[in-house]
Every structure is written in C-alpha cells, then in structure tokens.
Design an enzyme around this catalytic site. Sequence first.
Site, PDB file in Angstrom:
ATOM      1  N   ALA A  40       0.681   2.588   8.046  1.00  0.00           N
ATOM      2  CA  ALA A  40       0.410   1.983   9.354  1.00  0.00           C
ATOM      3  C   ALA A  40       1.420   2.445  10.393  1.00  0.00           C
ATOM      4  O   ALA A  40       1.062   2.785  11.527  1.00  0.00           O
ATOM      5  CB  ALA A  40       0.429   0.458   9.236  1.00  0.00           C
ATOM      6  N   ASP A  67       3.603   4.236  -0.626  1.00  0.00           N
ATOM      7  CA  ASP A  67       3.891   5.203  -1.677  1.00  0.00           C
ATOM      8  C   ASP A  67       3.521   4.660  -3.057  1.00  0.00           C
ATOM      9  O   ASP A  67       3.292   5.430  -3.987  1.00  0.00           O
ATOM     10  CB  ASP A  67       5.373   5.574  -1.649  1.00  0.00           C
ATOM     11  N   ALA A  80       0.839   2.767  -3.616  1.00  0.00           N
ATOM     12  CA  ALA A  80      -0.604   2.529  -3.710  1.00  0.00           C
ATOM     13  C   ALA A  80      -1.228   3.476  -4.725  1.00  0.00           C
ATOM     14  O   ALA A  80      -1.000   4.683  -4.682  1.00  0.00           O
ATOM     15  CB  ALA A  80      -1.256   2.714  -2.341  1.00  0.00           C
ATOM     16  N   GLN A  81      -2.030   2.923  -5.622  1.00  0.00           N
ATOM     17  CA  GLN A  81      -2.594   3.724  -6.700  1.00  0.00           C
ATOM     18  C   GLN A  81      -4.050   4.104  -6.453  1.00  0.00           C
ATOM     19  O   GLN A  81      -4.399   5.277  -6.392  1.00  0.00           O
ATOM     20  CB  GLN A  81      -2.488   2.962  -8.031  1.00  0.00           C
ATOM     21  N   GLU A  85     -14.305   0.638  -7.586  1.00  0.00           N
ATOM     22  CA  GLU A  85     -13.359  -0.387  -8.016  1.00  0.00           C
ATOM     23  C   GLU A  85     -14.006  -1.757  -7.859  1.00  0.00           C
ATOM     24  O   GLU A  85     -15.123  -1.892  -7.354  1.00  0.00           O
ATOM     25  CB  GLU A  85     -12.059  -0.285  -7.218  1.00  0.00           C
ATOM     26  N   HIS A  94      -2.774  -9.283  -7.737  1.00  0.00           N
ATOM     27  CA  HIS A  94      -3.507  -8.269  -8.485  1.00  0.00           C
ATOM     28  C   HIS A  94      -3.600  -8.724  -9.941  1.00  0.00           C
ATOM     29  O   HIS A  94      -2.604  -9.131 -10.532  1.00  0.00           O
ATOM     30  CB  HIS A  94      -2.793  -6.919  -8.403  1.00  0.00           C
ATOM     31  N   ARG A 133     -10.941  -9.577  -6.800  1.00  0.00           N
ATOM     32  CA  ARG A 133      -9.610  -9.712  -7.381  1.00  0.00           C
ATOM     33  C   ARG A 133      -9.197 -11.159  -7.620  1.00  0.00           C
ATOM     34  O   ARG A 133      -8.550 -11.465  -8.620  1.00  0.00           O
ATOM     35  CB  ARG A 133      -8.582  -9.038  -6.472  1.00  0.00           C
ATOM     36  N   HIS A 151       0.511  -9.166  -4.839  1.00  0.00           N
ATOM     37  CA  HIS A 151       0.114  -7.797  -4.506  1.00  0.00           C
ATOM     38  C   HIS A 151       0.002  -7.540  -3.012  1.00  0.00           C
ATOM     39  O   HIS A 151       0.479  -6.519  -2.531  1.00  0.00           O
ATOM     40  CB  HIS A 151      -1.228  -7.503  -5.174  1.00  0.00           C
ATOM     41  N   GLU A 199       0.135  -4.300   6.498  1.00  0.00           N
ATOM     42  CA  GLU A 199       0.154  -5.555   5.741  1.00  0.00           C
ATOM     43  C   GLU A 199       0.819  -6.700   6.486  1.00  0.00           C
ATOM     44  O   GLU A 199       0.511  -7.864   6.229  1.00  0.00           O
ATOM     45  CB  GLU A 199       0.842  -5.329   4.394  1.00  0.00           C
ATOM     46  N   ARG A 254      -8.653  -9.572  -0.233  1.00  0.00           N
ATOM     47  CA  ARG A 254      -8.894  -8.190   0.171  1.00  0.00           C
ATOM     48  C   ARG A 254      -9.734  -7.441  -0.856  1.00  0.00           C
ATOM     49  O   ARG A 254      -9.479  -7.513  -2.052  1.00  0.00           O
ATOM     50  CB  ARG A 254      -7.563  -7.458   0.379  1.00  0.00           C
ATOM     51  N   LEU A 263      -4.908   0.828   2.564  1.00  0.00           N
ATOM     52  CA  LEU A 263      -4.536   2.075   3.239  1.00  0.00           C
ATOM     53  C   LEU A 263      -5.449   2.332   4.434  1.00  0.00           C
ATOM     54  O   LEU A 263      -5.001   2.795   5.487  1.00  0.00           O
ATOM     55  CB  LEU A 263      -4.614   3.248   2.263  1.00  0.00           C
TER      56      LEU A 263
END
Length: 505
Positions: free
Chosen positions: A13, A43, A45-46, A111, A225, A278, A333, A357, A368, A374
């Site tokens: 962001a 960095d 974030a998967q 997902e 999460h 989630r 998360h 965020e 979310r 992202l």
Amino acid sequence: MKTDVLVVGSGIAGCAAALAAAREGADVLVVTKATEPEDANTDWAQGGIAVTQSAPDAFADDIRRASDDTADPAAVDVLVSNAREAVEDVLLDTLGVEFDTAGDDFDLAREAGHSNRRILHVDASTGKYVLRPFLEHLSERDGVRIIDDATVLDLVTDEGTVRGATVLTGDGVEPVFAGATVLATGGIGACYGRSTNPPGATGDGVAMAALAGATISDMQYVQFHPTAYDPETDPSADDAAHSFLVSEAVRGEGAVLRDGDGRRFMPDVHEDAELAPRDVVARAVARARDRTGRVVLDVSDIDFRAEFPDLADLCDDRGVELDAGIPVAPSEHFLCGGIAVDERGRSSLDRLFAAGECARTGVHGANRLASTSLLEGLVWGTRAGETAAARGRGDATAVEHVPPRDSDPALPDAFADAKFDRLGETMDEFAGVERTPDGLETARARLRRLKGEVDAYARTRVSRSLYELRNACISSLLVARAAESAPPAGCHSLSESEVIASADD
C-alpha cells in the site's frame, strides 16, 4: 524537513501510494521502520492476489459472502472494478512480476471462499516477489526518497489538519512537514501472542490516527487465519520452533483438516468444507483442537513438495513429518477495521490518508476473502497516492511543533518484551477467535492497567520499542472496546477520547 507527500510504511500500500503520487509530479518521502523487505507484512503474504475475470459479479458476490454481507457494496465495487487495471499497470507492466504460468496462461489458483480460480501467485511466496521489485523500482525513481530504520512517533496537527509527522531516526527526533500524509503501516499482529504478522506490526498507524482524532471503525473485526503451523501440539517440534502460515492455497489444491482422532471434520461444519470462509474454518479448527488436542492439515493427497516447495522447506526446517500431517492452529492474521477512509483513501482529518491493513475501507466487512489484501493495498494505495498528490503538491507548511520529552534514562529492552508478553497473553485468551462478554471485560481491565504503566514511562522517554508498545496497547483497547460494544454485525466507530477514558476508569 518538508515534502509534498509523506508516506509512512513500505508494504504494497505504501509503495503504491508513493508510486502514484510521484507519477502525479509530487515530491514523495517514504518513511519506514523496516530495514529489510521481510519487516513488512506484504513480504510475508503467501497465497497471491485475486484478479477480476470475465465475471466480475461473481468476484463481488464472493467478497460479500465471505463478509457475511457486512462489506460495503460501494467499496466492493471500487475493488472489483479497479483490480485488473491496477494489477496490469503496476505489477505486470511497471514491475514485471513473473507470476506462475501453466502453458501460455497464468496458473490461477483457487482459495477458500472463492467460487472459481482467479488468484495470481508465485509459488506460495507471492508477497516477496511483489514487494522486492517494488522497493527497487521506487529506490531508483526520481521524486521519491526513502528513509528506512525510522520510527514515526506521532502526527503533527494544526487545528484539525494533519501537517506531517514527528520522526525518530539515528540522528534524533525531527518533524517532517508534508502537504499530505498517507499512513500505510500494516496491521496489529504484535498485539497477539500467536500471529502470522512480522514483529513490527504494532498498530502504529491506527494508534497515531486515533490520537490525532481520526475516526476509527470496525476494530472488532480481526481475522484469524485457520492454518498456521502449531508447534505446541507438534511432537517433533523443539522448544525454539516458530509458527508460520500454511497458505490457503494448500487447501485449495485438496489438502484436508483432521482432528486429533484422525477424523475429517469440516464437511460437517460447512457445505464448502475446507474452502469455507476463513472465520468459519478458524472457529471449527479452534473447537476441534480444544476437543481432541490437535488438528493437522493432511497433505497426503496432493504433491505438496512439487506444488509448494517454499512451504515444504519451512516444514523441513522445523522437522515436520509431512506423512503425519502439518499441525495447525488459528492465528491472528488481518485487521479488517482501522482508520475509516473513503473510496480515495481520505480519512476524517484533512490531509490525512490511509491505505492497506491500517485502513478500514469497508471492502472486507467482518471477514476478508482470501488473497484480497494485496489487491486492496494496491488499489487503495494508488488512489490515496493520486489524491494526496493533488491535495499536497507544493503545499507543505511548517507549523509550531513541540517535540516529545526525552529526559529520563532509557529503559532496558526486557521492559518492552515483558509488556508485549502480557499484552499477547491477554489478547490471545480474551480477544481471540471466540470471545465472551466476561472475557472482554477482563481484557479491557488488564489493558487499561498495562496502558497506564506504559504511558507513565512514555511521557519522559523516546524510543521505538516504547512507542510501539504504546501503539499496540491503544490498538488492543480499541479492539476490546469495539468487540464489547458492537452488535454482531455492522460498524462501530471509536475516538481516541473513548480509549483514554476507558484507560482512566
């Protein structure tokens, strides 16, 4: 020091805001606590970044459904309608991110909560493949300066208008006066003992904005999460083993959740089983873990090492026996609430913007949808940067400023560490996945005492750890107060005056 646009934070962001403002001809200063890319949430974030396909209504429906119909329809429309252009312009054309492909097309993943495959990704480590080229691009771009290893202490205000911020660097404390300020400081993971966030996610932007008088909304909406590695119930883990996120994409490819008795339990909980939203999966995992002692993610039916080599390496580093499943537990998360902003990232205070965020755009509502963080940071960061440039270009104004006092000896590092431990224990126990009125009342009482202790020291000392602790306490109080006061769905706004009042009860 003066600048047209001050950006606080260097995740996706903040980078998007800096790029957009520079494209509009503004002089941009990025101030960040980070010294390495991995210091930013981005960095870590998967999964990936969701993109709008040929059926945008389906994407919007998935976002609203994941939020349990609490998402702001106007915000959802902004995200969905701007997603493809933002991804193509910034990530593909400008940065050249090489997302995974299948033949001539992108290898789109699915997902939890998504009705189809729409997620761009790079293995299960998408964040670092986005952030690192972004930072490199900005470092070489005219009109953008980056100061790292710097702590923003407070916003500088003048009659309700934000005029910049007070910054602590290795050279001391000085004000940075800005025509417009964009907060992009990330989340509140450090408020919890178990989190998927980096240690620096201490709620700085939310707390500073609240102290300045900005509207803060929906702080009760903290997302957990469902599948973070759980060393507590892993017999192969040693005492030094640390948690890590096991991407939702693993369940998207067919991995299933089993309780301590070996039973797959999600089909009895939700029609989408492991791909339910989630919040549903996180509560189910927490209850199964309490009932049977542990929960594992069974990856035996997928080619885990081939599909997710980075995650396989993390499991190997910790001695996880994949044949027995990956022990998992819910972890804090993502903050869905935060600084209330409009469709251009404008807060309730003049010249103050927020994105990522730390901002409450309304697009997530109470929960979310996977792989939209992202995207939200990219879309709102770009829009906030463009608008901040128009508002602040050539208009940085120095105002009277009283720096914080630093008259007493510095505190030992162990002081902040011990307080953070108390904070995390309180939030995990009473403001976690499941909450009760009595538990939230207990949390608020403990947090008031802790904040009072921190305030007593912060009045006469200036240090990064102490201000981070102050910010984390304020953010935690906002969560507890909002959760205690708000109905199950809908918005609840708090001002800092309410937090201060609660701390002094």
